[in-house]
Design a protein around this motif. Sequence first.
Motif, PDB file in Angstrom:
ATOM      1  N   LEU A 278       5.379  -3.179  10.489  1.00 45.91           N
ATOM      2  CA  LEU A 278       4.715  -3.984   9.074  1.00 45.91           C
ATOM      3  C   LEU A 278       5.959  -3.687   7.627  1.00 45.91           C
ATOM      4  O   LEU A 278       6.162  -5.011   7.357  1.00 45.91           O
ATOM      5  N   ASN A 279       5.875  -2.850   7.625  1.00 46.81           N
ATOM      6  CA  ASN A 279       7.257  -2.426   6.819  1.00 46.81           C
ATOM      7  C   ASN A 279       8.402  -2.540   7.167  1.00 46.81           C
ATOM      8  O   ASN A 279       9.707  -3.358   6.053  1.00 46.81           O
ATOM      9  N   ARG A 280       8.963  -2.794   8.563  1.00 43.13           N
ATOM     10  CA  ARG A 280      10.134  -3.390   9.300  1.00 43.13           C
ATOM     11  C   ARG A 280      10.226  -4.689   8.502  1.00 43.13           C
ATOM     12  O   ARG A 280      11.689  -5.499   8.662  1.00 43.13           O
ATOM     13  N   HIS A 281       8.182  -5.632   8.658  1.00 39.08           N
ATOM     14  CA  HIS A 281       8.872  -7.155   8.171  1.00 39.08           C
ATOM     15  C   HIS A 281       8.657  -7.456   6.693  1.00 39.08           C
ATOM     16  O   HIS A 281       8.396  -8.537   6.309  1.00 39.08           O
ATOM     17  N   GLY A 282       9.295  -6.461   6.014  1.00 40.26           N
ATOM     18  CA  GLY A 282       9.027  -6.465   4.848  1.00 40.26           C
ATOM     19  C   GLY A 282       7.313  -6.756   3.786  1.00 40.26           C
ATOM     20  O   GLY A 282       7.356  -6.974   3.009  1.00 40.26           O
ATOM     21  N   ILE A 283       6.743  -6.210   4.496  1.00 32.80           N
ATOM     22  CA  ILE A 283       5.351  -6.288   4.165  1.00 32.80           C
ATOM     23  C   ILE A 283       4.750  -4.861   3.382  1.00 32.80           C
ATOM     24  O   ILE A 283       4.571  -4.448   4.557  1.00 32.80           O
ATOM     25  N   ALA A 284       4.623  -4.870   2.391  1.00 36.93           N
ATOM     26  CA  ALA A 284       3.657  -3.475   1.991  1.00 36.93           C
ATOM     27  C   ALA A 284       2.520  -2.738   2.543  1.00 36.93           C
ATOM     28  O   ALA A 284       1.241  -4.000   2.926  1.00 36.93           O
ATOM     29  N   THR A 285       2.178  -1.707   2.862  1.00 37.06           N
ATOM     30  CA  THR A 285       1.311  -0.665   2.482  1.00 37.06           C
ATOM     31  C   THR A 285       1.139   0.234   1.556  1.00 37.06           C
ATOM     32  O   THR A 285       2.317   0.674   0.944  1.00 37.06           O
ATOM     33  N   ALA A 286       0.471   0.982   2.018  1.00 36.53           N
ATOM     34  CA  ALA A 286      -0.025   2.255   1.185  1.00 36.53           C
ATOM     35  C   ALA A 286       1.322   3.295   1.957  1.00 36.53           C
ATOM     36  O   ALA A 286       1.905   2.859   2.722  1.00 36.53           O
ATOM     37  N   PRO A 287       1.973   3.823   0.815  1.00 32.26           N
ATOM     38  CA  PRO A 287       2.608   4.878   1.045  1.00 32.26           C
ATOM     39  C   PRO A 287       2.005   6.030   2.306  1.00 32.26           C
ATOM     40  O   PRO A 287       1.216   5.613   2.462  1.00 32.26           O
ATOM     41  N   TRP A 288       3.056   6.249   3.303  1.00 32.48           N
ATOM     42  CA  TRP A 288       2.395   6.866   4.513  1.00 32.48           C
ATOM     43  C   TRP A 288       3.374   7.840   5.362  1.00 32.48           C
ATOM     44  O   TRP A 288       5.293   7.615   4.735  1.00 32.48           O
ATOM     45  N   ALA A 289       2.457   8.915   5.883  1.00 29.91           N
ATOM     46  CA  ALA A 289       3.417   9.128   6.436  1.00 29.91           C
ATOM     47  C   ALA A 289       3.727   9.763   8.303  1.00 29.91           C
ATOM     48  O   ALA A 289       1.858  10.343   7.881  1.00 29.91           O
ATOM     49  N   PRO A 290       3.491  10.231   9.419  1.00 33.65           N
ATOM     50  CA  PRO A 290       3.355  10.802  10.425  1.00 33.65           C
ATOM     51  C   PRO A 290       2.855  11.849  10.030  1.00 33.65           C
ATOM     52  O   PRO A 290       3.766  13.035   9.698  1.00 33.65           O
ATOM     53  N   VAL A 291       1.746  12.749  10.611  1.00 30.48           N
ATOM     54  CA  VAL A 291       1.929  13.815  11.317  1.00 30.48           C
ATOM     55  C   VAL A 291       1.525  14.300  12.380  1.00 30.48           C
ATOM     56  O   VAL A 291       0.387  14.508  13.183  1.00 30.48           O
ATOM     57  N   GLU A 292       2.292  15.018  12.809  1.00 30.25           N
ATOM     58  CA  GLU A 292       2.477  15.142  14.173  1.00 30.25           C
ATOM     59  C   GLU A 292       1.709  16.582  14.527  1.00 30.25           C
ATOM     60  O   GLU A 292       1.686  16.844  15.461  1.00 30.25           O
TER      61      GLU A 292
END
Length: 380
Positions: free
Chosen positions: A114-128
């Motif tokens: 989504l972000n790569r296509h310019g679509i906004a989401t909540a801020p996020w981070a992967p948690v490995e």
Amino acid sequence: MIRPLPPNSTIGLVGGGQLGRMSALAAARLGYRCHILTREADSPARQVSMAATISDYHEPDGLRRFADAVDVITFEFENVSAEGLDLLASLKPVRPSPAILRISQDRVREKNFLNRHGIATAPWAPVEDFEALGAAVQRIGLPAVLKTTRLGYDGKGQAMLRWPDDVRAAYDALSPKPLILEGLIDFFQEISVVVARGEDGTSSAFDTAENRHRNHILDVTLAPARIPSSVDAQAQAIARRVADALDLVGLLAVEMFVDRDGRVLVNEIAPRPHNSGHWTIDACPASQFELHIRAIAGLPLPPATRHSDAVMKNLVGPEEAALWPTILAAPGLIPHLYGKAEARPGRKMGHVTRLFPKGSLPGDFGIAAALGPVAPTVGR
Ligand code: AMP
């Protein structure tokens, strides 16, 4: 190529739940037979379909038997393994494509897409791992929502982090790992758009709907959403942009938050019929289920027009299922029951729809009055 799929062809539907049941009913009206892949012999979709393969969704022999029996494959349930999807796609046309399912199965892939296509989401981070969670909390701040990247639904697989002390217990409790941390959006409304898209790239999007959740489960959907036209335009444009970017053939639901500044952020996408589109069965000439079947069968897509305003109320768990006799006796409530033998807490047992003339969706009191016996739970 199979397009358009001739009448009496067999559609293979992965998943035996209520979405499959309502898809199979729509397919039957268009002259198709449905064959269900389901783990349970007495599943809601199986009860209304011609045939079924009873198998685990990961078992190669079951997947092969299922694919052999059908002309085209689609889904009401997305969590088939990557290997399983590849196997199905090697045997029969799969719509939507396995690539789309892989994106929607995984919240990290989905948000990256989504972000790569310019679509906004909540801020996020992967948690490995737990260390990464510490860094993610530093960056995103609290409150935040910690979620499993896979297999979450109806609020399962997620935990709210309000204070630093919440972090360890939430991390340990959630499985399967890895996880994703999302900033908590102080949303004003939750809305969704269901869009169908055909192989030729034409699309039909239903009007934006407004969703209210209770205990993390969808409770009520209002159509149309009571939102300013600028917000509606954003939501509709986002849904079509996601469908185009995915090169979707099938149906897609896009769930969105409207924040207090009127910005629209995507929460998640589902490449299948969606609970927030059930109102379309009664309020539209062609429902989300019909558009799903038309899209995957290569039939023309009619406009997703709406002839009425609508309120859809889910019937969840034993308490609301027990209202059934009263619902049947209430004038104006359109009943839908899914055929589930056991009413467990949190389980979606059915829904009711109430229609209003177009343009006359009432306010909350009017809606409560119109819903009669199911009203006490509205808006809590
Ligand atoms: P999900 O399983 O991601 O659809 O989440 C279920 C529900 O939890 C959503 O419909 C929201 O009501 C709430 N929720 C999930 N993520 C967030 C978020 N980042 N901020 C605020 N509410 C959220």
